[in-house]
Motif scaffolding. Structure first.
Motif, PDB file in Angstrom:
ATOM      1  N   SER A  95      30.931 -22.287 -39.037  1.00 37.28           N
ATOM      2  CA  SER A  95      32.105 -22.559 -38.213  1.00 37.28           C
ATOM      3  C   SER A  95      32.878 -21.271 -37.921  1.00 37.28           C
ATOM      4  O   SER A  95      33.495 -21.136 -36.883  1.00 37.28           O
ATOM      5  CB  SER A  95      33.009 -23.580 -38.895  1.00 37.28           C
ATOM      6  N   VAL A  96      32.819 -20.310 -38.844  1.00 33.74           N
ATOM      7  CA  VAL A  96      33.476 -19.024 -38.600  1.00 33.74           C
ATOM      8  C   VAL A  96      32.796 -18.312 -37.443  1.00 33.74           C
ATOM      9  O   VAL A  96      33.453 -17.752 -36.564  1.00 33.74           O
ATOM     10  CB  VAL A  96      33.452 -18.148 -39.875  1.00 33.74           C
ATOM     11  N   GLU A  97      31.463 -18.337 -37.408  1.00 35.50           N
ATOM     12  CA  GLU A  97      30.731 -17.710 -36.307  1.00 35.50           C
ATOM     13  C   GLU A  97      31.066 -18.384 -34.989  1.00 35.50           C
ATOM     14  O   GLU A  97      31.200 -17.720 -33.968  1.00 35.50           O
ATOM     15  CB  GLU A  97      29.230 -17.780 -36.560  1.00 35.50           C
ATOM     16  N   ASP A  98      31.180 -19.712 -35.001  1.00 29.61           N
ATOM     17  CA  ASP A  98      31.517 -20.438 -33.782  1.00 29.61           C
ATOM     18  C   ASP A  98      32.891 -20.032 -33.271  1.00 29.61           C
ATOM     19  O   ASP A  98      33.095 -19.859 -32.083  1.00 29.61           O
ATOM     20  CB  ASP A  98      31.502 -21.954 -34.032  1.00 29.61           C
ATOM     21  N   ARG A 104      23.360  -8.272 -42.846  1.00 30.70           N
ATOM     22  CA  ARG A 104      23.328  -7.258 -43.908  1.00 30.70           C
ATOM     23  C   ARG A 104      23.088  -5.886 -43.282  1.00 30.70           C
ATOM     24  O   ARG A 104      22.168  -5.707 -42.488  1.00 30.70           O
ATOM     25  CB  ARG A 104      22.207  -7.582 -44.887  1.00 30.70           C
ATOM     26  N   CYS A 105      23.916  -4.929 -43.651  1.00 27.07           N
ATOM     27  CA  CYS A 105      23.756  -3.557 -43.160  1.00 27.07           C
ATOM     28  C   CYS A 105      22.461  -2.989 -43.734  1.00 27.07           C
ATOM     29  O   CYS A 105      22.243  -3.046 -44.942  1.00 27.07           O
ATOM     30  CB  CYS A 105      24.945  -2.704 -43.596  1.00 27.07           C
ATOM     31  N   PRO A 106      21.568  -2.444 -42.894  1.00 24.02           N
ATOM     32  CA  PRO A 106      20.291  -1.923 -43.391  1.00 24.02           C
ATOM     33  C   PRO A 106      20.450  -0.712 -44.314  1.00 24.02           C
ATOM     34  O   PRO A 106      19.562  -0.424 -45.099  1.00 24.02           O
ATOM     35  CB  PRO A 106      19.524  -1.528 -42.133  1.00 24.02           C
ATOM     36  N   SER A 146      27.997  -6.696 -42.200  1.00 26.78           N
ATOM     37  CA  SER A 146      28.180  -6.001 -40.936  1.00 26.78           C
ATOM     38  C   SER A 146      28.314  -7.021 -39.825  1.00 26.78           C
ATOM     39  O   SER A 146      27.566  -7.995 -39.782  1.00 26.78           O
ATOM     40  CB  SER A 146      26.977  -5.094 -40.665  1.00 26.78           C
ATOM     41  N   VAL A 147      29.267  -6.813 -38.939  1.00 30.18           N
ATOM     42  CA  VAL A 147      29.460  -7.720 -37.805  1.00 30.18           C
ATOM     43  C   VAL A 147      28.439  -7.354 -36.743  1.00 30.18           C
ATOM     44  O   VAL A 147      28.393  -6.216 -36.266  1.00 30.18           O
ATOM     45  CB  VAL A 147      30.887  -7.605 -37.237  1.00 30.18           C
ATOM     46  N   TYR A 148      27.597  -8.321 -36.367  1.00 30.94           N
ATOM     47  CA  TYR A 148      26.593  -8.092 -35.332  1.00 30.94           C
ATOM     48  C   TYR A 148      27.125  -8.682 -34.035  1.00 30.94           C
ATOM     49  O   TYR A 148      26.844  -9.820 -33.678  1.00 30.94           O
ATOM     50  CB  TYR A 148      25.254  -8.722 -35.721  1.00 30.94           C
ATOM     51  N   ALA A 149      27.929  -7.872 -33.347  1.00 29.30           N
ATOM     52  CA  ALA A 149      28.529  -8.298 -32.075  1.00 29.30           C
ATOM     53  C   ALA A 149      28.893  -7.053 -31.277  1.00 29.30           C
ATOM     54  O   ALA A 149      28.920  -5.939 -31.812  1.00 29.30           O
ATOM     55  CB  ALA A 149      29.772  -9.143 -32.333  1.00 29.30           C
ATOM     56  N   ALA A 150      29.191  -7.252 -30.020  1.00 26.36           N
ATOM     57  CA  ALA A 150      29.548  -6.136 -29.147  1.00 26.36           C
ATOM     58  C   ALA A 150      30.787  -5.400 -29.643  1.00 26.36           C
ATOM     59  O   ALA A 150      30.985  -4.223 -29.336  1.00 26.36           O
ATOM     60  CB  ALA A 150      29.778  -6.642 -27.730  1.00 26.36           C
ATOM     61  N   SER A 151      31.608  -6.049 -30.454  1.00 28.78           N
ATOM     62  CA  SER A 151      32.807  -5.408 -30.984  1.00 28.78           C
ATOM     63  C   SER A 151      32.497  -4.345 -32.041  1.00 28.78           C
ATOM     64  O   SER A 151      33.350  -3.539 -32.384  1.00 28.78           O
ATOM     65  CB  SER A 151      33.743  -6.459 -31.587  1.00 28.78           C
ATOM     66  N   ASN A 152      31.253  -4.312 -32.544  1.00 28.50           N
ATOM     67  CA  ASN A 152      30.843  -3.324 -33.538  1.00 28.50           C
ATOM     68  C   ASN A 152      29.919  -2.304 -32.869  1.00 28.50           C
ATOM     69  O   ASN A 152      28.738  -2.580 -32.682  1.00 28.50           O
ATOM     70  CB  ASN A 152      30.138  -3.990 -34.721  1.00 28.50           C
ATOM     71  N   PRO A 153      30.416  -1.112 -32.550  1.00 28.37           N
ATOM     72  CA  PRO A 153      29.575  -0.130 -31.848  1.00 28.37           C
ATOM     73  C   PRO A 153      28.448   0.433 -32.715  1.00 28.37           C
ATOM     74  O   PRO A 153      27.562   1.094 -32.197  1.00 28.37           O
ATOM     75  CB  PRO A 153      30.569   0.975 -31.462  1.00 28.37           C
ATOM     76  N   TYR A 154      28.482   0.169 -34.025  1.00 21.77           N
ATOM     77  CA  TYR A 154      27.464   0.699 -34.930  1.00 21.77           C
ATOM     78  C   TYR A 154      26.405  -0.326 -35.294  1.00 21.77           C
ATOM     79  O   TYR A 154      25.547  -0.051 -36.122  1.00 21.77           O
ATOM     80  CB  TYR A 154      28.131   1.218 -36.210  1.00 21.77           C
TER      81      TYR A 154
END
Length: 71
Positions: A3-6, A14-16, A22-30
């Motif tokens: 529900s948080v993702e929604d 998980r950060c490699p 790690s946030v996997y979205a356009a808001s995270n440039p890394y």
């Protein structure tokens, strides 16, 4: 999807490099990394050839493979 993702439209992965969130979205440039530091660590590993594919290479004195030896 939780529900948080929604609600925010972002996925946590998980950060490699460090294994942290790690946030996997356009808001995270890394993305997929959590920070510039983790992205730099990964780039450094590639640059220093820490990530390599195993391969059978010919000995230095026989760079092209001697057909007589292969028989």
């Amino acid at each position: 999807m939780s529900s948080v993702e929604d609600a925010i439209g972002e996925r946590i992965v998980r950060c490699p490099a460090c294994g942290g969130d790690s946030v996997y979205a356009a808001s995270n440039p890394y993305r997929p990394f959590c920070s510039a530091r983790c992205k730099g660590i990964d780039l450094g590993a590639w640059a220093s050839e820490e990530f390599r594919m195993p391969a059978d290479t010919p000995p230095d004195d026989d760079p092209f493979g001697d057909p007589k030896r292969q028989q």
